[in-house]
Design a protein around this motif. Structure first.
Motif, PDB file in Angstrom:
ATOM      1  N   TYR A 172       0.966  -1.301  -0.372  1.00 28.39           N
ATOM      2  CA  TYR A 172       0.242  -0.241   0.079  1.00 28.39           C
ATOM      3  C   TYR A 172       0.604   1.077   0.103  1.00 28.39           C
ATOM      4  O   TYR A 172       1.049   2.051  -0.937  1.00 28.39           O
ATOM      5  N   LEU A 173       1.670   1.434   0.659  1.00 28.96           N
ATOM      6  CA  LEU A 173       2.897   2.150   0.771  1.00 28.96           C
ATOM      7  C   LEU A 173       3.515   3.061  -0.803  1.00 28.96           C
ATOM      8  O   LEU A 173       3.817   3.761  -0.695  1.00 28.96           O
ATOM      9  N   ALA A 174       3.845   1.508  -1.046  1.00 26.07           N
ATOM     10  CA  ALA A 174       4.477   1.513  -2.235  1.00 26.07           C
ATOM     11  C   ALA A 174       3.863   2.128  -3.071  1.00 26.07           C
ATOM     12  O   ALA A 174       4.544   2.871  -4.168  1.00 26.07           O
ATOM     13  N   ILE A 175       2.734   2.440  -3.297  1.00 29.80           N
ATOM     14  CA  ILE A 175       1.699   2.587  -4.371  1.00 29.80           C
ATOM     15  C   ILE A 175       1.513   4.131  -3.640  1.00 29.80           C
ATOM     16  O   ILE A 175       1.103   4.481  -4.910  1.00 29.80           O
ATOM     17  N   ALA A 176       0.833   3.516  -2.978  1.00 30.81           N
ATOM     18  CA  ALA A 176       0.232   5.179  -2.117  1.00 30.81           C
ATOM     19  C   ALA A 176       1.623   6.581  -2.505  1.00 30.81           C
ATOM     20  O   ALA A 176       1.109   7.642  -2.482  1.00 30.81           O
ATOM     21  N   PHE A 177       3.077   6.605  -1.903  1.00 32.74           N
ATOM     22  CA  PHE A 177       3.410   7.445  -1.879  1.00 32.74           C
ATOM     23  C   PHE A 177       4.988   6.808  -2.068  1.00 32.74           C
ATOM     24  O   PHE A 177       4.717   6.930  -3.649  1.00 32.74           O
ATOM     25  N   GLU A 178       6.050   5.449  -2.281  1.00 31.40           N
ATOM     26  CA  GLU A 178       6.971   5.235  -2.758  1.00 31.40           C
ATOM     27  C   GLU A 178       7.586   4.151  -2.121  1.00 31.40           C
ATOM     28  O   GLU A 178       7.321   3.996  -1.151  1.00 31.40           O
ATOM     29  N   TRP A 179       8.512   3.381  -2.939  1.00 36.68           N
ATOM     30  CA  TRP A 179       9.288   2.385  -2.029  1.00 36.68           C
ATOM     31  C   TRP A 179       9.844   2.572  -0.673  1.00 36.68           C
ATOM     32  O   TRP A 179       9.654   2.150   0.762  1.00 36.68           O
ATOM     33  N   ARG A 180      10.906   4.095  -0.905  1.00 35.48           N
ATOM     34  CA  ARG A 180      11.554   4.958   0.028  1.00 35.48           C
ATOM     35  C   ARG A 180      10.860   4.476   1.529  1.00 35.48           C
ATOM     36  O   ARG A 180      10.912   4.546   2.442  1.00 35.48           O
ATOM     37  N   VAL A 189       2.328  11.697   8.711  1.00 33.26           N
ATOM     38  CA  VAL A 189       3.830  12.831   7.873  1.00 33.26           C
ATOM     39  C   VAL A 189       4.557  12.725   6.734  1.00 33.26           C
ATOM     40  O   VAL A 189       4.748  13.735   6.038  1.00 33.26           O
ATOM     41  N   PHE A 190       3.900  11.400   6.410  1.00 36.61           N
ATOM     42  CA  PHE A 190       4.301  11.020   4.752  1.00 36.61           C
ATOM     43  C   PHE A 190       3.467  11.716   4.027  1.00 36.61           C
ATOM     44  O   PHE A 190       3.959  12.462   2.836  1.00 36.61           O
ATOM     45  N   ASP A 191       2.447  11.672   4.386  1.00 40.92           N
ATOM     46  CA  ASP A 191       1.526  12.607   3.828  1.00 40.92           C
ATOM     47  C   ASP A 191       1.927  13.831   3.192  1.00 40.92           C
ATOM     48  O   ASP A 191       2.100  14.687   2.532  1.00 40.92           O
ATOM     49  N   SER A 192       2.041  14.942   5.011  1.00 43.81           N
ATOM     50  CA  SER A 192       2.485  15.959   3.994  1.00 43.81           C
ATOM     51  C   SER A 192       3.964  16.566   3.783  1.00 43.81           C
ATOM     52  O   SER A 192       3.917  16.883   2.810  1.00 43.81           O
ATOM     53  N   LEU A 193       4.557  15.085   4.399  1.00 40.03           N
ATOM     54  CA  LEU A 193       5.893  15.147   2.743  1.00 40.03           C
ATOM     55  C   LEU A 193       6.146  15.271   1.805  1.00 40.03           C
ATOM     56  O   LEU A 193       6.942  15.673   0.889  1.00 40.03           O
ATOM     57  N   ALA A 214       5.233   3.637  22.218  1.00 34.35           N
ATOM     58  CA  ALA A 214       6.619   3.372  20.785  1.00 34.35           C
ATOM     59  C   ALA A 214       6.504   3.928  19.453  1.00 34.35           C
ATOM     60  O   ALA A 214       7.125   4.112  18.583  1.00 34.35           O
ATOM     61  N   GLY A 215       5.135   3.415  19.091  1.00 35.29           N
ATOM     62  CA  GLY A 215       4.686   3.550  17.482  1.00 35.29           C
ATOM     63  C   GLY A 215       5.141   5.207  17.826  1.00 35.29           C
ATOM     64  O   GLY A 215       4.811   6.074  16.541  1.00 35.29           O
ATOM     65  N   ALA A 216       4.618   6.434  18.601  1.00 33.81           N
ATOM     66  CA  ALA A 216       4.616   7.478  18.711  1.00 33.81           C
ATOM     67  C   ALA A 216       5.568   7.908  17.865  1.00 33.81           C
ATOM     68  O   ALA A 216       6.724   8.817  17.284  1.00 33.81           O
ATOM     69  N   TYR A 217       6.941   7.569  18.518  1.00 33.66           N
ATOM     70  CA  TYR A 217       8.463   7.485  18.778  1.00 33.66           C
ATOM     71  C   TYR A 217       8.529   7.471  17.404  1.00 33.66           C
ATOM     72  O   TYR A 217       9.564   8.245  16.842  1.00 33.66           O
ATOM     73  N   SER A 218       8.285   6.040  16.905  1.00 27.98           N
ATOM     74  CA  SER A 218       8.818   5.466  15.825  1.00 27.98           C
ATOM     75  C   SER A 218       8.416   6.965  14.661  1.00 27.98           C
ATOM     76  O   SER A 218       9.363   6.630  13.253  1.00 27.98           O
ATOM     77  N   SER A 219       8.306   7.394  14.640  1.00 29.20           N
ATOM     78  CA  SER A 219       7.038   7.871  13.041  1.00 29.20           C
ATOM     79  C   SER A 219       7.707   8.866  13.714  1.00 29.20           C
ATOM     80  O   SER A 219       8.212   9.613  11.861  1.00 29.20           O
ATOM     81  N   ILE A 220       8.196   9.663  14.349  1.00 24.73           N
ATOM     82  CA  ILE A 220       8.705  11.190  14.174  1.00 24.73           C
ATOM     83  C   ILE A 220      10.516  10.331  14.457  1.00 24.73           C
ATOM     84  O   ILE A 220      10.718  11.417  13.437  1.00 24.73           O
ATOM     85  N   PHE A 221      10.807   9.716  14.866  1.00 20.59           N
ATOM     86  CA  PHE A 221      12.486  10.178  15.335  1.00 20.59           C
ATOM     87  C   PHE A 221      13.079   8.666  14.538  1.00 20.59           C
ATOM     88  O   PHE A 221      13.929   8.516  13.886  1.00 20.59           O
ATOM     89  N   ILE A 222      12.245   8.010  13.206  1.00 17.98           N
ATOM     90  CA  ILE A 222      13.005   6.574  13.152  1.00 17.98           C
ATOM     91  C   ILE A 222      12.481   6.791  11.486  1.00 17.98           C
ATOM     92  O   ILE A 222      13.056   6.963  10.658  1.00 17.98           O
ATOM     93  N   ALA A 223      11.424   6.638  10.905  1.00 17.84           N
ATOM     94  CA  ALA A 223      10.161   6.554   9.772  1.00 17.84           C
ATOM     95  C   ALA A 223      10.727   8.201   8.854  1.00 17.84           C
ATOM     96  O   ALA A 223      11.262   7.368   8.088  1.00 17.84           O
ATOM     97  N   THR A 224      10.764   8.525   9.095  1.00 25.84           N
ATOM     98  CA  THR A 224      10.547   9.914   8.727  1.00 25.84           C
ATOM     99  C   THR A 224      12.432  10.321   8.318  1.00 25.84           C
ATOM    100  O   THR A 224      12.727  10.877   6.704  1.00 25.84           O
ATOM    101  N   PRO A 225      13.152  10.554   9.500  1.00 24.52           N
ATOM    102  CA  PRO A 225      14.282  10.590   8.819  1.00 24.52           C
ATOM    103  C   PRO A 225      15.340   9.688   8.407  1.00 24.52           C
ATOM    104  O   PRO A 225      15.993   9.541   7.458  1.00 24.52           O
TER     105      PRO A 225
END
Length: 367
Positions: free
Chosen positions: A154-162, A211-215, A285-296
């Motif tokens: 889903y994310l690869a289609i809606a956004f991109e593979w990265r 966050v990904f949608d905003s990005l 952990a989910g709130a932490y990872s979305s800000i500090f792991i996924a987007t960086p």
């Protein structure tokens, strides 16, 4: 408007901000340290699998004056296995003993009847076979695997593979930490725990996608300008959704904390711990990872792209040239030199960004 609401609006407009992307190595280090601790705890202590997974018997007694500690000792002695005892609301006891077959359960039931001074016919015995527990475990792993695959697709289609890769890493990060905490604390793993894990994965994914949608919106036409790098726009995306993430996490954690600390701790409803601990640790952990792991991580992967490398090189060269002239790089920007009205947040909270010189003014006039 409240102070938090005002701060959220200023973060969204890019007037203030924090350099999450620039300090990503710190967050990576913290996550690696926590993950290693969780893995070591899992390897050393292992998981305390519930009766649904290992098989065994559950004995429910009527009201009795025997304490939980005394009943645990009696049940352990009668069965030869470690027993888990919980006090029920009606004054009875729920005695759980793993790895007990049908023949052994009748013997244990009669022994408990004598030790607890309760008629044998009033003790209810429920047996769970180990094969049934194995099926439950296999279905849980299968469901988790299918969920992960669908998320990546889903994310690869809606956004991109990265972004799909970054989200998958964040989800694995959340699962590892939650499972590690269960191993370290020693809480029992039941089907409720599995439900809690799947719930927090959905929550973590939701926070990450915001966050990904905003990005995604902020980086449209990014190569047509020479003002902001991909990492700077990614940092703006995090800051723009930061207050929303904090509010959502706090509102979600409060009732879960009530289940865990009040229901399971104060009131002694131990069965609530099965799902509440998974939810509490996983939500945090989910709130932490979305800000500090996924987007960086997305920023790291994206800036390895040749186009992003070339863009960053042009931007840095332009800034260096402007600095050599004693000018701001913004002085040479035109109104067309913006990707979708992007203006990244300042590097440090409290630092204001100044609009480009001449922006919004009528030529030949002064304010």
């Amino acid at each position: 408007m409240s102070r938090l609401g005002t701060l959220g609006a200023r973060l969204y407009r890019g007037e203030v901000g924090y350099d999450f992307i620039g300090k990503r190595k710190i967050w990576y280090g913290i996550s690696i340290l926590i993950t290693i601790t969780a893995i070591v705890g899992l390897a050393v202590s292992g998981l305390n699998m519930g009766i649904e997974f290992k098989g065994g018997a559950v004995f429910t007694t009527p009201k009795t004056s025997v304490t939980v500690a005394k009943a645990e000792d009696l049940a352990t002695e009668a069965s030869g296995h470690q027993a888990i005892v919980q006090k029920l609301g009606n004054g009875g006891l729920r005695i759980q003993i793993t790895e007990v077959d049908t023949a052994k359960s009748d013997e244990i039931k009669n022994t408990l009847s004598k030790d607890l001074d309760v008629p044998a016919e009033k003790i209810a015995a429920d047996l769970v076979g180990p094969s049934w527990g194995e099926q439950i475990a296999n279905k849980a792993w299968t469901g988790l695997g299918i969920f992960m695959v669908l998320v990546v697709i889903y994310l690869a289609i809606a956004f991109e593979w990265r972004m799909a890769i970054a989200a998958l890493v964040a989800l694995i990060h959340d699962i590892t930490i939650t499972v590690g905490v269960y191993a370290l604390v020693g809480f029992e793993v039941t089907p409720g725990t599995v439900i809690g894990l799947l719930t927090i994965l959905g929550y973590s994914l939701y926070d990450t996608v915001v966050v990904f949608d905003s990005l995604k919106e902020g980086t449209k036409g990014i190569t047509k300008q020479t003002r902001w790098t991909y990492s700077e726009i990614a940092n703006r995306s995090i800051n723009g959704t930061l207050v929303r993430s904090i509010n959502t996490t706090v509102v979600a954690l409060l009732p879960v904390a009530g289940l865990l600390f009040i229901g399971g701790g104060v009131l002694g409803a131990g069965m609530l711990n099965d799902i509440s601990l998974a939810l509490f640790v996983g939500l945090a952990a989910g709130a932490y990872s979305s800000i500090f792991i996924a987007t960086p991580l997305v920023a790291d992967l994206k800036e390895r792209d040749p186009q992003m490398k070339a863009l960053k090189k042009r931007i840095l060269a332009k800034r260096a040239a402007a600095a050599a002239k004693g000018e701001s790089a913004e002085d040479e920007q035109s109104d067309d030199d913006h990707p979708q009205d992007v203006a990244p947040a300042a590097a440090v909270v409290g630092q204001r960004q100044q609009p480009p010189r001449g922006h919004g003014r009528t030529p030949g006039k002064r304010r």
